[in-house]
Design a protein around this motif. Structure first.
Motif, PDB file in Angstrom:
ATOM      1  N   ILE A 115       6.339 -10.924   0.729  1.00  0.00           N
ATOM      2  CA  ILE A 115       6.664  -9.919   1.754  1.00  0.00           C
ATOM      3  C   ILE A 115       5.962 -10.275   3.054  1.00  0.00           C
ATOM      4  O   ILE A 115       6.551 -10.248   4.124  1.00  0.00           O
ATOM      5  CB  ILE A 115       6.264  -8.497   1.279  1.00  0.00           C
ATOM      6  N   ASN A 116       4.686 -10.675   2.945  1.00  0.00           N
ATOM      7  CA  ASN A 116       3.926 -11.024   4.140  1.00  0.00           C
ATOM      8  C   ASN A 116       4.528 -12.236   4.845  1.00  0.00           C
ATOM      9  O   ASN A 116       4.682 -12.266   6.059  1.00  0.00           O
ATOM     10  CB  ASN A 116       2.459 -11.264   3.749  1.00  0.00           C
ATOM     11  N   ALA A 117       4.903 -13.231   4.042  1.00  0.00           N
ATOM     12  CA  ALA A 117       5.480 -14.448   4.629  1.00  0.00           C
ATOM     13  C   ALA A 117       6.825 -14.159   5.293  1.00  0.00           C
ATOM     14  O   ALA A 117       7.208 -14.820   6.256  1.00  0.00           O
ATOM     15  CB  ALA A 117       5.644 -15.510   3.551  1.00  0.00           C
ATOM     16  N   LEU A 118       7.527 -13.160   4.772  1.00  0.00           N
ATOM     17  CA  LEU A 118       8.862 -12.861   5.292  1.00  0.00           C
ATOM     18  C   LEU A 118       8.857 -11.819   6.402  1.00  0.00           C
ATOM     19  O   LEU A 118       9.856 -11.638   7.092  1.00  0.00           O
ATOM     20  CB  LEU A 118       9.748 -12.337   4.157  1.00  0.00           C
ATOM     21  N   ALA A 119       7.720 -11.140   6.566  1.00  0.00           N
ATOM     22  CA  ALA A 119       7.689  -9.997   7.481  1.00  0.00           C
ATOM     23  C   ALA A 119       7.978 -10.389   8.917  1.00  0.00           C
ATOM     24  O   ALA A 119       7.429 -11.369   9.436  1.00  0.00           O
ATOM     25  CB  ALA A 119       6.331  -9.310   7.389  1.00  0.00           C
ATOM     26  N   SER A 120       8.827  -9.600   9.565  1.00  0.00           N
ATOM     27  CA  SER A 120       9.100  -9.823  10.986  1.00  0.00           C
ATOM     28  C   SER A 120       7.902  -9.374  11.807  1.00  0.00           C
ATOM     29  O   SER A 120       7.114  -8.538  11.355  1.00  0.00           O
ATOM     30  CB  SER A 120      10.332  -9.022  11.397  1.00  0.00           C
ATOM     31  N   LYS A 121       7.792  -9.930  13.014  1.00  0.00           N
ATOM     32  CA  LYS A 121       6.627  -9.637  13.862  1.00  0.00           C
ATOM     33  C   LYS A 121       7.099  -9.219  15.251  1.00  0.00           C
ATOM     34  O   LYS A 121       8.167  -9.642  15.686  1.00  0.00           O
ATOM     35  CB  LYS A 121       5.751 -10.895  13.993  1.00  0.00           C
TER      36      LYS A 121
ATOM     37  N   ARG B 258      -4.670  -9.557  13.621  1.00  0.00           N
ATOM     38  CA  ARG B 258      -5.002  -8.124  13.563  1.00  0.00           C
ATOM     39  C   ARG B 258      -3.758  -7.243  13.471  1.00  0.00           C
ATOM     40  O   ARG B 258      -3.826  -6.094  13.059  1.00  0.00           O
ATOM     41  CB  ARG B 258      -5.793  -7.719  14.813  1.00  0.00           C
ATOM     42  N   CYS B 259      -2.617  -7.792  13.902  1.00  0.00           N
ATOM     43  CA  CYS B 259      -1.386  -6.985  13.951  1.00  0.00           C
ATOM     44  C   CYS B 259      -1.003  -6.505  12.550  1.00  0.00           C
ATOM     45  O   CYS B 259      -0.951  -7.287  11.603  1.00  0.00           O
ATOM     46  CB  CYS B 259      -0.258  -7.833  14.537  1.00  0.00           C
ATOM     47  N   ILE B 260      -0.718  -5.195  12.415  1.00  0.00           N
ATOM     48  CA  ILE B 260      -0.339  -4.638  11.104  1.00  0.00           C
ATOM     49  C   ILE B 260       1.179  -4.418  10.998  1.00  0.00           C
ATOM     50  O   ILE B 260       1.668  -3.798  10.069  1.00  0.00           O
ATOM     51  CB  ILE B 260      -1.092  -3.316  10.818  1.00  0.00           C
ATOM     52  N   LYS B 261       1.899  -4.873  11.989  1.00  0.00           N
ATOM     53  CA  LYS B 261       3.374  -4.815  11.998  1.00  0.00           C
ATOM     54  C   LYS B 261       3.901  -3.385  11.864  1.00  0.00           C
ATOM     55  O   LYS B 261       4.837  -3.123  11.115  1.00  0.00           O
ATOM     56  CB  LYS B 261       3.955  -5.733  10.916  1.00  0.00           C
TER      57      LYS B 261
END
Ligand code: SF4
Ligand code: SF4
Length: 383
Positions: free
Chosen positions: A309-315, A351-354
């Protein structure tokens, strides 16, 4: 469990008075919910200073129609909202003015709330939060009527009746909750707790014009042509998600409500009054670029799933051609991950929590959603 949802066609806001009254009459009529002399607080969606034609906030004609209906039943109306950003008199004045709320109350006796006090409510039944700060006008109401807008949402995929209550939490506490519950599942679980704590009497959805794509503020307007109402906000959300072609497990507030037994487990089981929603489903309703449900197609152990999920998460990513350097994104960023020292926002990605608060509150739509390569690859080949 009450799973009744009314669905009424309404092509334009000039016809909304009849549509709102019909929608409420199909679930028992306003007299069932409001008695003469009741202190009725109406909570629209006024996320930020956006003009009505941007379809970000509850339309003022829609709000006016609800006020008129409640006043006919003898209720004393106050409009209350804690918008994104600071919660003070100046901020409220700006939001009421730009969103057309000043005009919506004209010709009525409705008052605008400027009381910015709040109380920390103990809620031992909460699964994720057991203490919730809530603005006092909501706590002092005899009747709460929530007026969500049907929109997509970059962080939670969808925002409707349950998410609308996030605006009952005072200003900076919203950022604190984003920071503490920085993962979508726990954040949505908190939203369900909040809903159960506030428990609005009635929710009436402005789905005349909604928003698709990168909502809740930077997507595109989409004509839906409906007014929907329910005593059960979870049922209203389940029906709305079905309309815009989300499966219940793609929207964590809906999935969580089903798991907690607060609503039936499929849109087919909703007790619809009025229009049949099956032929109205919009298969082409654009989802936010941050949304993907591919993980749910792959059964992995939790730890691996979290990594994926982290690797795929949009930013979030700034478009410096549009950005005017106002700093609003930095001020609203819960973990303070945005540096403005060069005059333009720079995100500290570690630091960004998306949470996409920056995308939600940027007045210029300068915060874009960036999909990692792996995400784009999976969507292309696995969808
Ligand atoms: S809020 Fe938008 S316009 Fe303002 S500094 Fe941030 S990105 Fe730029
Ligand atoms: S940079 Fe934007 S998405 Fe990241 S934590 Fe800050 S507000 Fe949330």
């Amino acid at each position: 469990m009450n799973n009744k949802v009314s669905v009424v066609k309404c092509d334009r806001y000039s016809e909304v008075q009849n549509a709102v009254e019909n929608a409420v009459s199909l679930i028992g009529g306003i007299g069932k919910f409001v008695k003469k002399g009741d202190n009725v607080v109406i909570k629209p969606n006024l996320v930020s200073k956006k003009k009505p034609e941007e379809a970000v906030t509850t339309n003022p004609e829609f709000l006016h129609a609800v006020i008129v209906m409640v006043e006919k039943a003898g209720g004393n109306v106050t409009i209350a909202e804690s918008p994104g950003g600071p919660y003070n008199t100046t901020a409220l004045k700006g939001v009421y003015s730009v969103c057309g709320v000043d005009k919506a109350v004209e010709g009525t006796n409705a008052k605008l709330n400027f009381d910015t006090s709040f109380t920390e409510v103990h809620f031992p039944e909460g699964k994720t939060v057991k203490k919730i700060p809530i603005i006092n006008p909501i706590l002092n109401a005899d009747v709460i009527i929530s007026l969500p807008k049907l929109k997509t949402h970059a962080m939670t995929s969808y925002t409707g009746a349950v998410k609308n209550l996030f605006g009952t939490i005072p200003g900076t506490y919203k950022a604190e909750l984003h920071f503490r519950l920085n993962e979508r599942k726990s954040f949505c679980s908190m939203l369900v707790d909040l809903h159960e704590c506030v428990k609005p009497t009635l929710s009436i959805m402005d789905a005349v014009w909604g928003m698709e794509g990168n909502g809740p503020t930077a997507g595109q307007n989409r004509h839906i042509g409906l007014v929907m109402a329910s005593e059960n906000a979870h049922a209203l959300d389940l029906a709305s998600c079905y309309l815009i072609d989300y499966a219940p497990n793609e929207v964590d507030t809906v999935r969580e409500a089903i798991e907690r037994g607060l609503v039936c487990d499929s849109a087919e089981k909703i007790d619809i009054a009025g229009e049949d929603i099956k032929p109205l489903v919009m298969k082409d309703y654009l989802k936010p670029e941050s949304h993907f449900n591919l993980i749910k197609l792959i059964s992995l152990p939790d730890a691996l799933n979290a990594r994926l999920i982290n690797a795929l998460a949009s930013k979030p990513a700034m478009d410096y051609d549009i950005c005017v350097g106002c700093g609003e994104c930095a001020r609203c960023c819960p973990p303070k991950a945005i540096d403005m020292s060069t005059g333009k926002p720079v995100i500290d990605t570690k630091r960004c929590i998306k949470c996409f608060c920056c995308q939600e509150l940027c007045p210029k739509k300068a915060v874009k959603i960036k999909r990692p390569l792996l995400n784009r690859f999976m969507i292309k080949f696995l969808k």
